[in-house]
Design a protein around this motif. Structure first.
Motif, PDB file in Angstrom:
ATOM      1  N   LYS B 223       0.820  -1.213   0.000  1.00  0.00           N
ATOM      2  CA  LYS B 223       0.000   0.000   0.000  1.00  0.00           C
ATOM      3  C   LYS B 223       0.859   1.272   0.000  1.00  0.00           C
ATOM      4  CE  LYS B 223      -3.910   1.924   2.527  1.00  0.00           C
ATOM      5  NZ  LYS B 223      -4.669   1.790   3.781  1.00  0.00           N
ATOM      6  N   SER B 224       1.964   1.255   0.776  1.00  0.00           N
ATOM      7  CA  SER B 224       2.760   2.472   0.872  1.00  0.00           C
ATOM      8  C   SER B 224       3.399   2.818  -0.471  1.00  0.00           C
ATOM      9  CB  SER B 224       3.829   2.317   1.958  1.00  0.00           C
ATOM     10  OG  SER B 224       4.538   1.118   1.751  1.00  0.00           O
ATOM     11  N   ALA B 225       3.642   1.798  -1.296  1.00  0.00           N
ATOM     12  CA  ALA B 225       4.230   2.063  -2.605  1.00  0.00           C
ATOM     13  C   ALA B 225       3.173   2.430  -3.648  1.00  0.00           C
ATOM     14  CB  ALA B 225       5.010   0.841  -3.078  1.00  0.00           C
ATOM     15  N   PHE B 226       2.011   1.805  -3.533  1.00  0.00           N
ATOM     16  CA  PHE B 226       0.932   2.053  -4.505  1.00  0.00           C
ATOM     17  C   PHE B 226      -0.343   2.490  -3.793  1.00  0.00           C
ATOM     18  CE2 PHE B 226       3.372  -1.463  -6.670  1.00  0.00           C
ATOM     19  CZ  PHE B 226       3.972  -0.646  -7.613  1.00  0.00           C
ATOM     20  N   PRO B 227      -0.474   3.791  -3.570  1.00  0.00           N
ATOM     21  CA  PRO B 227      -1.683   4.252  -2.867  1.00  0.00           C
ATOM     22  C   PRO B 227      -2.939   4.077  -3.721  1.00  0.00           C
ATOM     23  CG  PRO B 227      -0.323   6.119  -3.551  1.00  0.00           C
ATOM     24  CD  PRO B 227       0.422   4.887  -3.924  1.00  0.00           C
ATOM     25  N   ALA B 234      -0.701   1.272 -14.572  1.00  0.00           N
ATOM     26  CA  ALA B 234       0.374   2.088 -13.990  1.00  0.00           C
ATOM     27  C   ALA B 234       1.164   1.291 -12.963  1.00  0.00           C
ATOM     28  CB  ALA B 234      -0.219   3.348 -13.346  1.00  0.00           C
ATOM     29  N   VAL B 235       0.446   0.482 -12.156  1.00  0.00           N
ATOM     30  CA  VAL B 235       1.121  -0.346 -11.159  1.00  0.00           C
ATOM     31  C   VAL B 235       2.092  -1.303 -11.850  1.00  0.00           C
ATOM     32  CG1 VAL B 235       0.780  -2.227  -9.500  1.00  0.00           C
ATOM     33  CG2 VAL B 235      -0.697  -0.215  -9.422  1.00  0.00           C
ATOM     34  N   LYS B 236       1.606  -1.934 -12.922  1.00  0.00           N
ATOM     35  CA  LYS B 236       2.425  -2.955 -13.568  1.00  0.00           C
ATOM     36  C   LYS B 236       3.647  -2.374 -14.273  1.00  0.00           C
ATOM     37  CE  LYS B 236      -1.109  -6.392 -14.152  1.00  0.00           C
ATOM     38  NZ  LYS B 236      -1.539  -7.608 -14.811  1.00  0.00           N
ATOM     39  N   SER B 237       3.555  -1.118 -14.729  1.00  0.00           N
ATOM     40  CA  SER B 237       4.700  -0.558 -15.445  1.00  0.00           C
ATOM     41  C   SER B 237       5.679   0.137 -14.488  1.00  0.00           C
ATOM     42  CB  SER B 237       4.210   0.420 -16.524  1.00  0.00           C
ATOM     43  OG  SER B 237       3.395   1.400 -15.924  1.00  0.00           O
ATOM     44  N   SER B 238       5.332   0.196 -13.219  1.00  0.00           N
ATOM     45  CA  SER B 238       6.221   0.845 -12.257  1.00  0.00           C
ATOM     46  C   SER B 238       7.404  -0.068 -11.926  1.00  0.00           C
ATOM     47  CB  SER B 238       5.425   1.171 -10.994  1.00  0.00           C
ATOM     48  OG  SER B 238       6.273   1.167  -9.869  1.00  0.00           O
ATOM     49  N   PRO B 239       8.615   0.532 -11.737  1.00  0.00           N
ATOM     50  CA  PRO B 239       9.770  -0.289 -11.348  1.00  0.00           C
ATOM     51  C   PRO B 239       9.569  -0.974 -10.002  1.00  0.00           C
ATOM     52  CG  PRO B 239      10.312   2.071 -11.324  1.00  0.00           C
ATOM     53  CD  PRO B 239       8.959   1.938 -11.953  1.00  0.00           C
ATOM     54  N   LYS B 240       8.781  -0.373  -9.123  1.00  0.00           N
ATOM     55  CA  LYS B 240       8.549  -0.974  -7.808  1.00  0.00           C
ATOM     56  C   LYS B 240       7.805  -2.304  -7.933  1.00  0.00           C
ATOM     57  CE  LYS B 240       7.970   3.382  -5.432  1.00  0.00           C
ATOM     58  NZ  LYS B 240       6.804   4.216  -5.120  1.00  0.00           N
ATOM     59  N   TYR B 241       6.982  -2.396  -9.000  1.00  0.00           N
ATOM     60  CA  TYR B 241       6.249  -3.641  -9.229  1.00  0.00           C
ATOM     61  C   TYR B 241       7.226  -4.801  -9.386  1.00  0.00           C
ATOM     62  CZ  TYR B 241       3.515  -7.134 -11.817  1.00  0.00           C
ATOM     63  OH  TYR B 241       2.938  -8.289 -12.249  1.00  0.00           O
ATOM     64  N   PHE B 245       7.691  -8.081  -7.094  1.00  0.00           N
ATOM     65  CA  PHE B 245       7.557  -9.403  -7.714  1.00  0.00           C
ATOM     66  C   PHE B 245       8.756 -10.272  -7.357  1.00  0.00           C
ATOM     67  CE2 PHE B 245       7.070 -12.739 -10.721  1.00  0.00           C
ATOM     68  CZ  PHE B 245       5.742 -12.724 -11.129  1.00  0.00           C
ATOM     69  N   GLY B 246       9.975  -9.662  -7.520  1.00  0.00           N
ATOM     70  CA  GLY B 246      11.204 -10.407  -7.232  1.00  0.00           C
ATOM     71  C   GLY B 246      11.256 -10.847  -5.781  1.00  0.00           C
ATOM     72  N   ARG B 247      10.824  -9.949  -4.890  1.00  0.00           N
ATOM     73  CA  ARG B 247      10.910 -10.259  -3.465  1.00  0.00           C
ATOM     74  C   ARG B 247       9.935 -11.387  -3.095  1.00  0.00           C
ATOM     75  NH1 ARG B 247       9.545  -6.089   0.744  1.00  0.00           N
ATOM     76  NH2 ARG B 247       9.726  -7.275   2.701  1.00  0.00           N
ATOM     77  N   ILE B 248       8.712 -11.265  -3.576  1.00  0.00           N
ATOM     78  CA  ILE B 248       7.711 -12.301  -3.245  1.00  0.00           C
ATOM     79  C   ILE B 248       8.111 -13.639  -3.856  1.00  0.00           C
ATOM     80  CG2 ILE B 248       5.302 -13.001  -3.525  1.00  0.00           C
ATOM     81  CD1 ILE B 248       4.567 -10.005  -3.469  1.00  0.00           C
TER      82      ILE B 248
END
Lengths: 252, 264
Positions: B223-227, B234-241, B245-248
């Motif tokens: 949530k803190s990364a994607f309010p 937009a979520v999927k194209s963000s580098p944070k996505y 993904f890598g972490r999970i």
């Protein structure tokens, strides 16, 4: 001519040829015409009986007996079947009795039914209801037990009452099996009504077949047999229609 | 800290397989905040679905407690579940399916039809109210199941891989619609999925479960990364996505390996 058309032609030509062979054999007395009247003679008799109203009278009374007995048997069969299928205590109480008495040929119960219900209409309704109720119970129980688990889960998740589990989940879920049971029962009903009427009645198709045979009015007997076939075909068609209307989601 | 909507404490579930005891869940403790969208990912057979079914009251825990908080004076049902399999009744039309929970709660016909219409409109079923499920596509049937759950207005929503059986395009559309409806209603949601992608795009937090016996391995805050409100593209194209993904996946990979060793 392709295979499909050939089959269609065969299905019409074969019975026609058989009738013709029968006609010829009866007229030329290859077969004994006193027992195997010619189809044309039977048809003549059919028209006479139709015009006199005799045929209609016997057909309607048989139809009425089937209708009443069948309805009693089906309704009580569905209610008992749902209870046995859904409530373990009811199943424990009734299942052994049902299983033990089911294999008794229902025609064999006719003497008992006549003693209990008399020679009147009630015994005809009773014997048909008895024949129908077993098949409907067994199919309803099986229908309820084979309802997909997911539908029961949904019912429980939404806290459906026991009544609603009956009316909204179990009954419609078991309906395809219930109607299959009704279709088998219809055949049994015809057997039973013809037997009951030949044994103890003053009217009906079974009475017609048996008494005309005894007084050697063979054409009339054949008309009775023919009517029994027509009746069976009509009632089967009625149930097919009922199936289409009641369970549209099973239509293919 | 706000009072949680759902509180699980030391939840255990053991079942007997022949004469061998198998632990499906071991010591699950978890708080879900009101209005939170929590996804649960884990290897097959880790007990995700079992956990959801226990919360739904369809199975019982061997030990531990499940508490769903009710607002004072609320008569709303505690939960409603959306199942993975086809769960709409084939003998009921769309409207009666959606109104099933309301009927079970004793609402009269006219009343429940009125209550169900707005949600049917929202999930795009307007004009299909009288259709029977066999006349609908798989995606439409799942919309009916979602409408049925929302119409009942439960304290929390339980969703067990609701889109798993759908094709990719339909799934994308329904995910976006679910987000839209959820953002309006802000129901507390527990969402089981095997799709990391789905978990990231939909959730506030993602719970990663261990292989059997299922434990809480880690809870990741999205949530803190994607309010909210969120745009899935937009979520999927963000580098944070990609980072999430890598972490999970790195958390999950070991567990999936462990699970496949156990079942082999």
């Amino acid at each position: 001519m392709n295979a499909k058309m050939l089959n269609r032609v065969l299905s019409v030509v074969t019975p026609a040829l058989l009738l013709l062979a029968w006609e010829v054999a009866s007229r030329t007395q290859i077969i004994d015409f006193r027992f195997f009247s010619a189809p044309s003679a039977i048809f003549k008799e059919f028209v006479v009986m139709l015009e006199s109203g005799e045929l209609l009278k016997h057909t309607l009374i048989s139809l009425q007996r089937i209708f009443i007995g069948f309805t009693i048997g089906t309704v009580s069969g569905v209610v008992i079947g749902l209870a046995v299928g859904l409530i373990p205590a009811v199943s424990a109480a009734l299942k052994p009795i049902i299983d033990a008495t089911f294999p008794i040929p229902k025609v064999g119960l006719l003497p008992l039914v006549i003693i209990i219900f008399g020679l009147g209409e009630a015994s005809k309704y009773a014997i048909i209801a008895i024949g129908v109720v077993y098949l409907v119970i067994i199919n309803t129980v099986s229908g309820v037990r084979h309802i997909e688990r997911i539908y029961l889960d949904v019912g429980r998740n939404y806290h459906a009452s026991r009544l609603m589990m009956f009316t909204d989940v179990a009954l419609p879920g078991a309906l395809p099996m219930i109607i299959a049971g009704m279709k088998i029962s219809m055949g049994v009903s015809l057997i039973l009504i013809v037997s009951a009427e030949s044994l103890a009645a003053k009217s009906g198709i079974g009475y017609l077949i048996w008494t005309t045979w005894q007084v050697f009015e063979v054409e009339k007997m054949y008309v009775g047999l023919f009517m029994a076939a027509v009746l069976g075909a009509c009632l089967t068609a009625l149930l097919d229609w009922l199936e289409r209307v009641m369970i549209p989601w099973k239509r293919v | 800290m706000v009072e949680p909507k759902l509180r699980l404490r030391d939840l255990n579930r053991r079942f007997m397989l022949r004469d061998r005891a198998v632990d499906a869940l071991a010591g699950i403790s978890l708080d879900v905040a009101p209005g939170e969208f929590l996804s649960i990912v884990g290897p097959s057979g880790c007990g995700k679905t079992t956990m959801l079914r226990i919360v739904a009251g369809l199975e019982t825990a061997t030990s531990g407690t499940v508490e769903i908080m009710r607002e004072p004076g609320s008569t709303r049902p505690l939960n409603a579940m959306v199942f993975q399999q086809e769960s709409v009744f084939p003998w009921k039309n769309v409207r009666d399916n959606a109104a099933f929970g309301l009927k079970a709660r004793g609402f009269g016909k006219r009343e429940r039809y009125e209550m169900v219409q707005p949600i049917l409109d929202k999930v795009g079923l307007r004009g299909f109210e009288d259709a029977l499920p066999h006349q609908l596509s798989g995606g439409m049937k799942q919309r009916v199941a979602i409408a049925r759950a929302f119409a009942n207005d439960p304290e929390i929503m339980l969703m067990d891989e609701p889109f798993a059986a759908l094709d990719e395009q339909t799934k994308l559309i329904l995910q976006a619609e679910l987000l839209r409806i959820w953002e309006e209603s802000r129901k507390t949601v527990m969402y089981v999925t095997h799709s990391i992608d789905e978990a990231i795009t939909l959730s506030d937090r993602v719970l990663v479960m261990s292989a059997r016996p299922g434990r809480v391995k880690e809870i990741i805050d999205i949530k803190s990364a994607f309010p909210r409100p969120r745009d899935i593209a937009a979520v999927k194209s963000s580098p944070k996505y990609g980072e999430f993904f890598g972490r999970i996946w790195s958390l999950l990979r070991d567990e999936v390996m462990a699970a496949s060793l156990v079942s082999a």
